[in-house]
Design an enzyme around this catalytic site. Structure first.
Site: not given
Length: 297
Positions: A96, A143, A232-235
């Protein structure tokens, strides 16, 4: 890089300090449109990173990669996802993060601790993006994606992966480590410049299914507890374990999605890198088949 939240509250853990800075709007728009089409059931939530973690010294995680939108601005402002060095010329991340992106829009830096320190780590251009074929067809559990680099990263040991089809490294209650530059506060958005890490407990498939009805135990694993989680930002970043008597780290997961960040009863969901089904179905596309052969999987 926020997506619509009309479908449900579970969201992908992609974010970017560049959004807040108002930079690279065109590129983020490209990611948003593509990801919205492919991941509608888990749209992205407001920006946030590692929750409950601590800063780490320079050189702590040489295998860690930061995904950046290509440009001249501060790398801290251009980082939007994490990744890990899987082979000298391959970075593994979440699908993603890069679905719909063109290689020329991306770059990655491996082994950097402080994003703004341009003298740290190995900066590489991206020559190709390989998204898992099932994710590309809308099966969100798969993913995972791979960035092919323009030249190898030398002098750095890639991560190890669990043997496909085993589950010894994801025993419920076992502790794993998650790292990244994601938001550190669920109330006041803050993206750290220095990498942070947090230890999280593995959660059983039964408990995770209770939190996320669409959870797929064949290719996913859950981890986290109230107050300790990725965000968020760690994906795309790694969840890993260090094993006694073994060199390097074993990456068990890729940060994918979750309901809020570090909330009670809502652990983070990760793509399980030891899933036999994940690797077997990678061969369903020509690029995936070639990549699998390169990796000996």
């Amino acid at each position: 890089m926020q997506l619509s939240t009309a479908h449900r509250t579970t969201t992908r853990r992609i974010a970017s300090a560049a959004v807040a800075a108002g930079a690279v709007v065109g590129l983020l728009g490209t990611f948003t449109a593509a990801a919205d089409a492919a991941t509608g059931a888990h749209p992205t939530r407001p920006n946030h990173p590692i929750i409950g973690g601590t800063e780490k010294p320079v050189g702590s995680y040489p295998f860690m990669a930061a995904l950046l939108t290509k440009g001249r601005g501060n790398p801290h402002d251009r980082q939007f996802c994490g990744g890990s060095l899987l082979a000298p010329d391959i970075v593994m991340t979440a699908a993603h993060c890069v679905i719909g992106a063109q290689p020329k829009q991306l770059e990655t830096v491996v082994g950097r601790t402080v994003l703004s320190k341009k003298n740290q780590g190995h900066l590489r251009n991206v020559t190709d993006v390989v998204v898992h074929p099932r994710y590309a067809r809308g099966q969100e559990a798969y993913d995972i994606a791979f960035l092919m680099l323009d030249k190898p990263v030398t002098g750095t040991a890639p991560v190890n992966l669990p043997t496909a089809g085993t589950d010894a490294l994801i025993r419920p209650g076992a502790k794993a480590t998650v790292i990244g530059w994601g938001n550190t506060d669920t109330e006041v958005t803050h993206y750290p410049d220095r990498i942070r890490a947090v230890d999280v407990p593995i959660v059983s498939h039964i408990e995770c299914k209770a939190s996320y009805p669409d959870y797929d135990k064949k290719v996913n694993v859950c981890a986290g507890v109230e107050g300790k989680d990725s965000c968020q930002g760690d994906s795309g970043g790694p969840m890993f374990r260090k094993l006694p008597g073994r060199r390097g780290v074993y990456q068990t997961g890729i940060v994918s999605y979750g309901d809020g960040c570090a909330a009670q009863g809502a652990p983070g969901v990760y793509t399980y890198t030891g899933s036999a089904k994940l690797w077997d179905t990678l061969s369903e596309s020509a690029k995936g088949k070639k990549l699998k052969q390169l990796l000996g999987r």
